[in-house]
Structures are given as structure tokens and as C-alpha cells.
Design an enzyme around this catalytic site. Structure first.
Site, short mmCIF file in Angstrom:
data_model
loop_
_atom_site.label_atom_id
_atom_site.label_comp_id
_atom_site.label_asym_id
_atom_site.label_seq_id
_atom_site.Cartn_x
_atom_site.Cartn_y
_atom_site.Cartn_z
N LYS A 198 0.86 -1.17 0.00
CA LYS A 198 0.00 0.00 0.00
C LYS A 198 0.90 1.23 0.00
CE LYS A 198 -3.58 2.52 2.44
NZ LYS A 198 -4.54 2.53 3.54
N ARG A 208 -10.43 10.30 1.64
CA ARG A 208 -10.30 10.98 2.94
C ARG A 208 -11.35 12.08 3.06
NH1 ARG A 208 -3.65 11.20 3.00
NH2 ARG A 208 -3.36 8.94 2.88
N LYS A 220 1.54 9.99 5.79
CA LYS A 220 1.56 8.55 6.13
C LYS A 220 2.83 7.87 5.62
CE LYS A 220 -3.47 8.13 6.63
NZ LYS A 220 -4.66 7.27 6.42
N GLU A 236 7.67 -7.11 1.45
CA GLU A 236 6.40 -7.10 2.20
C GLU A 236 5.60 -8.37 1.90
OE1 GLU A 236 5.21 -5.24 4.49
OE2 GLU A 236 6.21 -3.29 4.39
N LYS A 251 -2.07 -1.47 -3.90
CA LYS A 251 -2.95 -0.29 -3.86
C LYS A 251 -2.13 0.97 -3.94
CE LYS A 251 -5.99 2.02 -0.65
NZ LYS A 251 -6.57 2.00 0.67
N SER A 277 -9.91 5.83 -4.90
CA SER A 277 -10.83 6.94 -5.11
C SER A 277 -10.33 7.94 -6.17
CB SER A 277 -11.10 7.65 -3.79
OG SER A 277 -9.89 8.09 -3.20
N TYR A 316 -14.81 1.27 -7.08
CA TYR A 316 -16.08 1.98 -6.88
C TYR A 316 -17.00 1.82 -8.08
CZ TYR A 316 -13.31 3.80 -3.09
OH TYR A 316 -12.51 3.87 -1.98
C1 PBG Z 1 -7.09 3.87 5.37
C2 PBG Z 1 -7.55 3.62 3.98
C3 PBG Z 1 -7.39 4.53 2.94
C4 PBG Z 1 -7.99 3.97 1.81
C5 PBG Z 1 -8.49 2.73 2.18
N1 PBG Z 1 -8.19 2.51 3.53
C6 PBG Z 1 -6.84 5.90 2.94
C7 PBG Z 1 -5.51 6.14 3.47
O1 PBG Z 1 -4.66 5.25 3.61
O2 PBG Z 1 -5.25 7.30 3.79
C8 PBG Z 1 -8.05 4.67 0.50
C9 PBG Z 1 -8.98 4.15 -0.50
C10 PBG Z 1 -9.25 5.05 -1.64
O3 PBG Z 1 -8.62 6.10 -1.84
O4 PBG Z 1 -10.15 4.71 -2.42
N2 PBG Z 1 -6.86 2.81 6.19
#
Ligand code: PBG
Length: 325
Positions: A198, A208, A220, A236, A251, A277, A316
């Protein structure tokens, strides 16, 4: 009489839809799509400004939407809660409240559509007053103490009926710890879908916005991966495999097709990819301008992700794509 002396002509395999259908290497099916859904404590449903076409659902609306998607062939959903500020604290205790929003949603969905696999997000960001996936102490996201809370969260979700728990927090050692915690409580059948690679991505912005879950301070980057790194994803993946993950995830998806392909080669485990997203919003916005054919671009983007090696795709577009397929 042809001008060129060509015994081999690849175009013969593209001559008609019938032949193209025979030689097609990648086939999309609603069965491989996972539908991410947002939910909140309110009664009603709120259309999301940052994600046009998506909604933050109340419990009743959520149950109906899962049923609608299931009728279109979608068999798996993943839940993302928006938690009221008043229920957030530095250790994210609401994340393992058995009467909390997510456990109630899991039971309601399982009751109405038992054939749908419910996947839950394991991370503290919706519950944490600092907006981070882990506990923050003096500006540092502390690993081991966070993992303890994640274990409680995963067990709480399993107890409510989750089929698969998906840790998205990127703490070290959480897959092994969650596996042990689930097994200790008798949840040996609950699977772990690990967010293996991720990335610290700018493509999460609209998500968010949908949940009000952006970090209050900092970013992050001390836990999510550097977008520049691919070999690190293999490291990982090796750890997640050893710790007992049942499935691995990459991701975002579209900008990381090389990482999907690398994990596909590296591991026999099923690979998931999350079209996030920002990827969704880019297609939606471009389609709205009239310059892109939305259906064609969505199906092409999902096909590309599957071709790279993803067995399943979180998107989505899941319900819409299922309708088109
Ligand atoms: C947080 C989480 C995030 C997403 C899924 N789980 C956001 C982040 O890590 O800040 C993002 C998913 C998306 O953007 O569609 N645990």
C-alpha cells in the site's frame, strides 16, 4: 493476390468479435469485483461530493445497496465507516466496540444477503483523533502498541460475522498478530486479505474527503510505501505470506501495474488490486467533460488491472461494471 508474401498474419485472430472472443486472454466477471461502500451513523444516505456517483449510506440504505449489487452479480463488499468526532480518541477504542457501526453493519448485511462476503478494513484512521492508521505518540506512529489494538478490531469484526479482514494500516507484523488473535478466539475460518503493497499515494484524496479521515498532522510516509519502490513490495509480500495472509493486495492499482505483475510472479497467493478513489474520480471527471466514453474506459482500466495479474479488483465502479458486463 496479396502484395506481401506474409504467411503469418496476426490480424486473422482479430477478424470478428466471434474470433476475438475465442482468443481473449483476460476476461472480466462481476465475481472478481469487490465493491467498497461508505457508511455512517445517520439514518439517511448522503451523496458524496468528492466521489460523484458514490454515497455514504445509513444502515438501511447500505443493506439495500448490497442487495442491489448482489443481484447484479457482485459477491463481495468492503466497508468504510465515518465515525463521529465525539467517538474518536488517540487509541481508536471505538474500532473494537462490539456495538459500533461496522459490527452492526456486518450483522445486518449477513442477515439480509448471507451469500455476500463481507470484508472489513482493519486500521485506526476512522477512529483515531489524530487521523492516522496507528497510534501517535510525540509525532511518531507507534507500531507494536497499534498492532495490539488492530488485533482487537479484527476479532471484533470476526465476531460480528466478517468473512475476510483486510488490514490496511501497514504496521509491521500485523498479519501474524491478527492471525494468532483470530485463531485464539476460534475464528480459524476468517481470512486475511493483507494490504501488502500500500503506497503513500496522492490518489487517496477523495476517500479521505468522504470520511473526514485525513491525518491532522504529518503524512503517512513512515508506514505506507514510497511510490518509487517495487522491490520493497516483494519483501512485504514475503513477510505477509510467512505471517499467514490468505490474499495479497496492491494499492493503488492503475499506476502500479508493474507491482501487481511482480507479485503475481512472486507468490502463488491470490492477488487483489484496489482501484482507489482518485483513479475513480479521474475517470468520472473526464467522462463528465464528454471527451471520454466512461463505459469503455472503465472496462479497459479494469481489464488492464486484471491483465497485469490481479485476480480480484476493489473498485467503486463495481456495481456499474457488473451491469455493463
Ligand atoms: C485507510 C484507507 C485509505 C484507503 C483505504 N483505507 C486511505 C488512506 O490510507 O489514507 C483509500 C482508498 C481510496 O482512496 O479509495 N486505512
Amino acid at each position: 493476390m496479396s502484395d506481401l508474401d506474409l504467411p503469418i498474419r496476426p490480424r486473422r485472430n482479430r477478424r470478428s468479435e466471434a474470433i476475438r472472443g475465442l482468443v481473449r486472454e483476460t476476461r472480466l466477471s462481476p465475481q472478481q469485483l469487490i465493491y467498497p461502500l461508505f457508511l455512517h451513523e445517520d439514518k439517511g444516505d448522503t451523496p458524496l461530493e468528492s466521489l460523484p456517483g458514490q454515497t455514504r449510506w445509513g444502515l438501511d440504505g447500505l443493506v439495500r445497496e448490497v442487495e442491489r449489487a448482489h443481484k447484479l452479480g457482485i459477491n463481495a463488499v468492503v466497508l468504510f465507516p465515518k465515525v463521529p468526532e465525539a467517538k474518536k480518541n488517540p487509541t481508536g477504542d471505538e474500532s473494537w466496540n462490539e456495538k459500533g457501526l461496522v459490527p452492526r453493519a456486518i450483522s445486518a448485511i449477513k442477515e439480509n444477503t448471507p451469500g455476500v462476503a463481507v470484508i472489513t478494513d482493519v486500521a485506526l484512521d476512522p477512529y483515531n483523533s489524530d487521523g492516522h492508521d496507528g497510534i501517535v505518540r510525540e509525532g511518531v506512529i507507534v507500531n507494536d502498541e497499534t498492532v495490539e489494538v488492530l488485533c482487537k478490531q479484527a476479532v471484533c469484526q470476526a465476531r460480528a460475522g466478517a468473512d475476510i479482514v483486510a488490514p490496511s494500516d501497514m504496521m509491521d507484523g500485523r498479519v501474524g498478530a491478527i492471525r494468532a488473535a483470530l485463531d485464539d478466539e476460534g475464528f480459524t475460518d476468517v481470512a486475511i486479505l493483507a494490504y501488502t503493497a500500500k503506497y503513500a499515494s496522492a490518489y487517496y484524496g477523495p476517500f479521505r474527503g468522504a470520511l473526514d479521515s485525513a491525518p491532522k498532522a504529518g503524512d503517512k510516509k513512515t508506514y505506507q510505501m514510497d511510490p518509487a519502490n517495487a522491490r520493497e513490495a516483494l519483501r512485504e509480500a514475503a513477510l505477509d505470506e510467512d505471517e499467514g495472509a490468505d490474499m495479497l493486495m496492491v494499492k493503488p492499482a492503475g499506476p502500479y501495474l508493474d507491482v501487481i505483475a511482480a507479485l503475481r510472479d512472486f507468490s502463488p497467493l491470490p492477488i487483489a488490486a484496489y482501484q482507489v478513489s482518485g483513479e475513480y474520480l479521474m475517470i468520472k471527471a473526464a467522462a463528465k467533460s464528454g471527451w471520454l466514453n466512461e463505459q469503455a474506459v472503465v472496462l479497459e482500466s479494469l481489464t488492464g488491472i486484471a491483465r497485469a495479474g490481479a485476480d480480484m479488483i476493489l473498485t467503486y465502479f463495481a456495481a456499474q461494471a457488473a451491469e455493463w458486463l
